[in-house]
Scaffold this motif. Structure first.
Motif, PDB file in Angstrom:
ATOM      1  N   LYS A 106       0.835  -1.206   0.000  1.00  0.00           N
ATOM      2  CA  LYS A 106       0.000   0.000   0.000  1.00  0.00           C
ATOM      3  C   LYS A 106       0.867   1.252   0.000  1.00  0.00           C
ATOM      4  O   LYS A 106       0.521   2.271  -0.584  1.00  0.00           O
ATOM      5  CB  LYS A 106      -0.921   0.016   1.214  1.00  0.00           C
ATOM      6  CG  LYS A 106      -2.069  -0.985   1.144  1.00  0.00           C
ATOM      7  CD  LYS A 106      -3.085  -0.587   0.098  1.00  0.00           C
ATOM      8  CE  LYS A 106      -3.857   0.653   0.466  1.00  0.00           C
ATOM      9  NZ  LYS A 106      -4.884   1.018  -0.550  1.00  0.00           N
ATOM     10  N   GLY A 107       2.050   1.150   0.627  1.00  0.00           N
ATOM     11  CA  GLY A 107       2.940   2.303   0.742  1.00  0.00           C
ATOM     12  C   GLY A 107       3.585   2.716  -0.562  1.00  0.00           C
ATOM     13  O   GLY A 107       4.059   3.852  -0.686  1.00  0.00           O
ATOM     14  N   ILE A 108       3.649   1.817  -1.553  1.00  0.00           N
ATOM     15  CA  ILE A 108       4.311   2.176  -2.817  1.00  0.00           C
ATOM     16  C   ILE A 108       3.358   2.838  -3.806  1.00  0.00           C
ATOM     17  O   ILE A 108       3.777   3.268  -4.880  1.00  0.00           O
ATOM     18  CB  ILE A 108       4.968   0.943  -3.492  1.00  0.00           C
ATOM     19  CG1 ILE A 108       3.906  -0.023  -4.030  1.00  0.00           C
ATOM     20  CG2 ILE A 108       5.920   0.239  -2.544  1.00  0.00           C
ATOM     21  CD1 ILE A 108       4.489  -1.167  -4.841  1.00  0.00           C
ATOM     22  N   GLU A 109       2.085   2.904  -3.469  1.00  0.00           N
ATOM     23  CA  GLU A 109       1.149   3.587  -4.355  1.00  0.00           C
ATOM     24  C   GLU A 109       1.459   5.080  -4.380  1.00  0.00           C
ATOM     25  O   GLU A 109       1.550   5.724  -3.338  1.00  0.00           O
ATOM     26  CB  GLU A 109      -0.297   3.327  -3.912  1.00  0.00           C
ATOM     27  CG  GLU A 109      -0.709   1.879  -4.088  1.00  0.00           C
ATOM     28  CD  GLU A 109      -2.165   1.626  -3.739  1.00  0.00           C
ATOM     29  OE1 GLU A 109      -2.811   2.562  -3.237  1.00  0.00           O
ATOM     30  OE2 GLU A 109      -2.644   0.511  -3.967  1.00  0.00           O
ATOM     31  N   LYS A 110       1.637   5.595  -5.595  1.00  0.00           N
ATOM     32  CA  LYS A 110       2.086   6.979  -5.751  1.00  0.00           C
ATOM     33  C   LYS A 110       0.933   7.982  -5.734  1.00  0.00           C
ATOM     34  O   LYS A 110       1.144   9.183  -5.658  1.00  0.00           O
ATOM     35  CB  LYS A 110       2.862   7.115  -7.062  1.00  0.00           C
ATOM     36  CG  LYS A 110       4.112   6.244  -7.115  1.00  0.00           C
ATOM     37  CD  LYS A 110       4.810   6.372  -8.461  1.00  0.00           C
ATOM     38  CE  LYS A 110       6.026   5.465  -8.528  1.00  0.00           C
ATOM     39  NZ  LYS A 110       6.714   5.553  -9.838  1.00  0.00           N
ATOM     40  N   THR A 111      -0.274   7.487  -5.871  1.00  0.00           N
ATOM     41  CA  THR A 111      -1.428   8.384  -5.955  1.00  0.00           C
ATOM     42  C   THR A 111      -2.426   8.066  -4.854  1.00  0.00           C
ATOM     43  O   THR A 111      -2.774   6.901  -4.635  1.00  0.00           O
ATOM     44  CB  THR A 111      -2.127   8.220  -7.320  1.00  0.00           C
ATOM     45  OG1 THR A 111      -1.187   8.486  -8.353  1.00  0.00           O
ATOM     46  CG2 THR A 111      -3.286   9.187  -7.443  1.00  0.00           C
ATOM     47  N   ASP A 112      -2.855   9.106  -4.170  1.00  0.00           N
ATOM     48  CA  ASP A 112      -3.915   8.950  -3.174  1.00  0.00           C
ATOM     49  C   ASP A 112      -5.246   9.077  -3.907  1.00  0.00           C
ATOM     50  O   ASP A 112      -5.669  10.182  -4.270  1.00  0.00           O
ATOM     51  CB  ASP A 112      -3.790  10.021  -2.098  1.00  0.00           C
ATOM     52  CG  ASP A 112      -4.807   9.838  -0.975  1.00  0.00           C
ATOM     53  OD1 ASP A 112      -5.694   8.960  -1.118  1.00  0.00           O
ATOM     54  OD2 ASP A 112      -4.740  10.579   0.023  1.00  0.00           O
ATOM     55  N   VAL A 113      -5.890   7.948  -4.140  1.00  0.00           N
ATOM     56  CA  VAL A 113      -7.105   7.959  -4.956  1.00  0.00           C
ATOM     57  C   VAL A 113      -8.259   8.678  -4.263  1.00  0.00           C
ATOM     58  O   VAL A 113      -9.212   9.115  -4.915  1.00  0.00           O
ATOM     59  CB  VAL A 113      -7.529   6.518  -5.332  1.00  0.00           C
ATOM     60  CG1 VAL A 113      -6.464   5.874  -6.197  1.00  0.00           C
ATOM     61  CG2 VAL A 113      -7.799   5.678  -4.096  1.00  0.00           C
ATOM     62  N   ASP A 114      -8.179   8.801  -2.958  1.00  0.00           N
ATOM     63  CA  ASP A 114      -9.227   9.509  -2.228  1.00  0.00           C
ATOM     64  C   ASP A 114      -9.082  11.026  -2.330  1.00  0.00           C
ATOM     65  O   ASP A 114      -9.976  11.781  -1.949  1.00  0.00           O
ATOM     66  CB  ASP A 114      -9.215   9.110  -0.749  1.00  0.00           C
ATOM     67  CG  ASP A 114      -9.620   7.655  -0.550  1.00  0.00           C
ATOM     68  OD1 ASP A 114     -10.434   7.172  -1.347  1.00  0.00           O
ATOM     69  OD2 ASP A 114      -9.116   7.019   0.382  1.00  0.00           O
ATOM     70  N   GLU A 115      -7.942  11.487  -2.850  1.00  0.00           N
ATOM     71  CA  GLU A 115      -7.673  12.920  -2.901  1.00  0.00           C
ATOM     72  C   GLU A 115      -8.471  13.616  -4.002  1.00  0.00           C
ATOM     73  O   GLU A 115      -8.598  14.834  -4.024  1.00  0.00           O
ATOM     74  CB  GLU A 115      -6.170  13.155  -3.119  1.00  0.00           C
ATOM     75  CG  GLU A 115      -5.727  14.556  -2.790  1.00  0.00           C
ATOM     76  CD  GLU A 115      -4.213  14.691  -2.912  1.00  0.00           C
ATOM     77  OE1 GLU A 115      -3.736  15.844  -2.976  1.00  0.00           O
ATOM     78  OE2 GLU A 115      -3.517  13.665  -2.949  1.00  0.00           O
ATOM     79  N   GLY A 116      -8.993  12.835  -4.958  1.00  0.00           N
ATOM     80  CA  GLY A 116      -9.830  13.413  -5.998  1.00  0.00           C
ATOM     81  C   GLY A 116      -9.082  14.115  -7.101  1.00  0.00           C
ATOM     82  O   GLY A 116      -9.524  15.159  -7.599  1.00  0.00           O
ATOM     83  N   LYS A 117      -7.940  13.551  -7.514  1.00  0.00           N
ATOM     84  CA  LYS A 117      -7.151  14.176  -8.577  1.00  0.00           C
ATOM     85  C   LYS A 117      -6.956  13.262  -9.787  1.00  0.00           C
ATOM     86  O   LYS A 117      -6.132  13.543 -10.650  1.00  0.00           O
ATOM     87  CB  LYS A 117      -5.784  14.607  -8.038  1.00  0.00           C
ATOM     88  CG  LYS A 117      -5.827  15.813  -7.113  1.00  0.00           C
ATOM     89  CD  LYS A 117      -4.430  16.332  -6.830  1.00  0.00           C
ATOM     90  CE  LYS A 117      -4.464  17.673  -6.116  1.00  0.00           C
ATOM     91  NZ  LYS A 117      -3.108  18.254  -5.956  1.00  0.00           N
TER      92      LYS A 117
END
Length: 556
Positions: free
Chosen positions: A136-147
């Motif tokens: 989970k830590g290597i995911e570069k994008t926070d999908v909850d951030e809405g971008k």
């Protein structure tokens, strides 16, 4: 057999038994020239005429030019010097791709253990939990951030909880064995029925699939087999607007069908119905419309396409995979006044596809293909009656399927309901229209909106700035926009998370536009590099090799 000489029967007998070689040779020659003329007429003249009629004279010559150009480029790229240069560049890109997924380049210094071989002894749950945290830590994008444009169709944490609980109840279920798992059969049939009702044809028929691509593949396969059985068509062709999803080209490639790609109206970005009508010929099995299309969110004129399909007795597939649970709720959400009937209300619409893993917020791997009649749906099936393993009936591409996906989808659709989907539609479309309006006013001197998008997708380009450079700058600020070609543009497919961040998107867009106007060459990112190559003559050939290299690296 004895034949009396001098009779007509005797004369015929001696002719066919080659007693008169000159006559037989003449007959062979006549037969040969008749067959050659017939073959030339049916395979060259008729097909060439149909091609010209579909593409137009300008389009035909443009296609011929591209074919010659492509041949010349391939010839040049095959020269030893060119090959060495191309291989070197591909090698450099391969190295770059590897670095992007190499553990040393993971964010936050996350270290993961290699697992290229099956462990001799099973890992503990604690070991797995530690690895999950790292993964989970290597995911570069926070999908909850809405971008992120599209991609993440997130219904909220409460919906995720419903999915998790529903799937956990049916982990081992397999719809292939309906007698063993009757609950999954019930849920699947109800999912299809709910979608048919939403798209205004409760008496229709359908099946679930693994996604939009499979739904489209199944529709094309259905029309191919229907046309062969009912019309005797053995060289099937289909007609699509060039804005249709790539899955139609994939289906044509897999299923041996000729595809005619028709340019869309440059202003409206909608299918050109008149041009599509000119392309119809006796081998046409289907035409296609989108509600909306993926590139720029335009909704094709489905009523006109439906009338065209009905008049020629061919199929009309309406691709509403992206429209999903946005299009059926536009009226309820107060946005339906500008939208023509796009579904089975049009008599000529014979099939539709809808991805419920998009705006219905169901787990990934869930789509529905719908038909006007159960009789038409039968052409989708694969049945093997004399297999050594027994009778093998299959409704779609897959044999075994994950029943837990269907359980999750059924649970979500029941959990959210009409009111919930109406509200999500209202939020998402409101955000999309806010972006559209802002580009047309706040950014009118620098950007323009493609067509007149009415649902969840807004595409924009620029006559002054490099749109790919602008997108690269937005990427640096955390945004992930979809790049488009023909014309160069980017789009934002709004979801629930992104509907809450539209004002931030506009502020960042304003900043990047201002910076790019100060420094026109202010970006040399991946999008500029990739799509910049794509605009050159050599581009398509290099980009294709580049894409293959990228996919290769993903599995290393």
């Amino acid at each position: 057999m004895k034949v009396q000489t001098g009779t007509r029967l005797d004369q015929a007998w001696t002719f066919v038994t080659n007693d008169k070689p000159d006559n037989w040779g003449q007959l062979q020659g006549v037969i040969f020239w008749i067959l050659l003329a017939t073959w030339t007429y049916s395979n060259i003249i008729v097909r060439s005429w149909r091609h010209v009629r579909a593409k137009g004279i300008v389009g035909t010559f443009r296609g011929m030019y591209k074919a010659v150009e492509g041949f010349a480029i391939k010839l040049i790229l095959s020269l030893p010097s060119s090959k060495r240069k191309l291989n070197q560049e591909m090698g450099d890109l391969r190295t770059k791709f590897r670095k992007s997924i190499d553990p040393a380049h993971y964010p936050n210094g996350v270290k993961l253990r290699s697992g290229r071989e099956l462990p001799k002894h099973g890992r503990s749950l604690e070991w797995l939990q530690e690895e999950w945290r790292g993964l989970k830590g290597i995911e570069k994008t926070d999908v909850d951030e809405g971008k992120v444009s599209g991609t993440v169709y997130h219904g909220g944490e409460d919906v995720n909880q419903v999915i998790s609980e529903a799937m956990s109840q049916f982990l081992l279920a397999n719809p292939l064995h309906s007698s063993v798992f009757p609950a999954i059969r019930k849920m699947e049939s109800e999912i299809v029925s709910m979608c048919l009702s939403l798209f205004n044809h409760p008496d229709g028929a359908g099946t679930t699939t693994s996604g939009g691509t499979e739904s489209i593949l199944m529709a094309v396969k259905t029309y191919r087999d229907w046309a062969k059985a009912t019309k005797g068509i053995t060289h099937p062709e289909m007609i699509v607007p060039e804005s249709a999803h790539a899955a139609f080209w994939k289906a044509a490639h897999y299923l041996g069908i000729k595809i005619h790609s028709i340019p869309v109206n440059k202003k409206s970005r909608k299918a050109d119905v008149a041009w599509m009508g000119r392309a119809i010929n006796p081998n046409t099995i289907m035409i296609v419309g989108s509600a909306p299309n993926f590139p720029d969110g335009a909704i094709d004129p489905i009523p006109a396409l439906a009338r065209l399909a009905k008049r020629h007795n061919i199929g009309l597939h309406v691709d509403s995979c992206l429209g999903s649970f946005i299009m059926p709720f536009l009226d309820r959400a107060g946005f339906g006044e500008e939208v023509e009937p796009f579904d089975f209300r049009n008599e000529g619409v014979t099939s539709m596809s809808c991805d419920i893993h998009k705006y219905a917020f169901c787990p990934k791997g869930a789509s529905v293909i719908m038909y006007r009649s159960a009789e038409l749906r039968r052409y989708q099936y694969f049945i093997m009656a004399d297999w050594a393993g027994g009778l093998y009936p299959s409704p779609s591409m897959a044999g075994s399927r994950p029943g837990m996906i269907l359980a999750g989808a059924w649970a979500v659709m029941n959990y959210i309901g009409t009111d919930g989907y109406t509200e999500s539609c209202r939020q998402i479309v409101s955000a999309a229209r806010h972006l559209k309006s802002a580009i047309q006013t706040r950014f009118a001197s620098d950007l323009y909106v493609l067509g007149d998008p009415l649902a969840s997708v807004v595409a924009f380009g620029s006559h002054k700035l490099s749109i790919y450079a602008l997108a690269d700058m937005m990427t640096e600020r955390g945004w992930h926009l979809n790049a488009l070609a023909n014309p160069p543009a980017v789009h934002m497919a709004f979801t629930l998370p992104t509907s809450k961040t539209v004002d931030r998107l506009l502020d960042d867009l304003e900043y990047c536009v201002a910076q790019l106007k100060k420094e026109p060459k202010g970006s040399s990112g991946d999008m500029v590099a990739l799509y910049g190559i794509g605009q050159t003559s050599v581009g398509p050939h290099v980009v294709e090799e580049l894409a293959k290299t990228y996919i290769d690296v993903l599995y290393e």
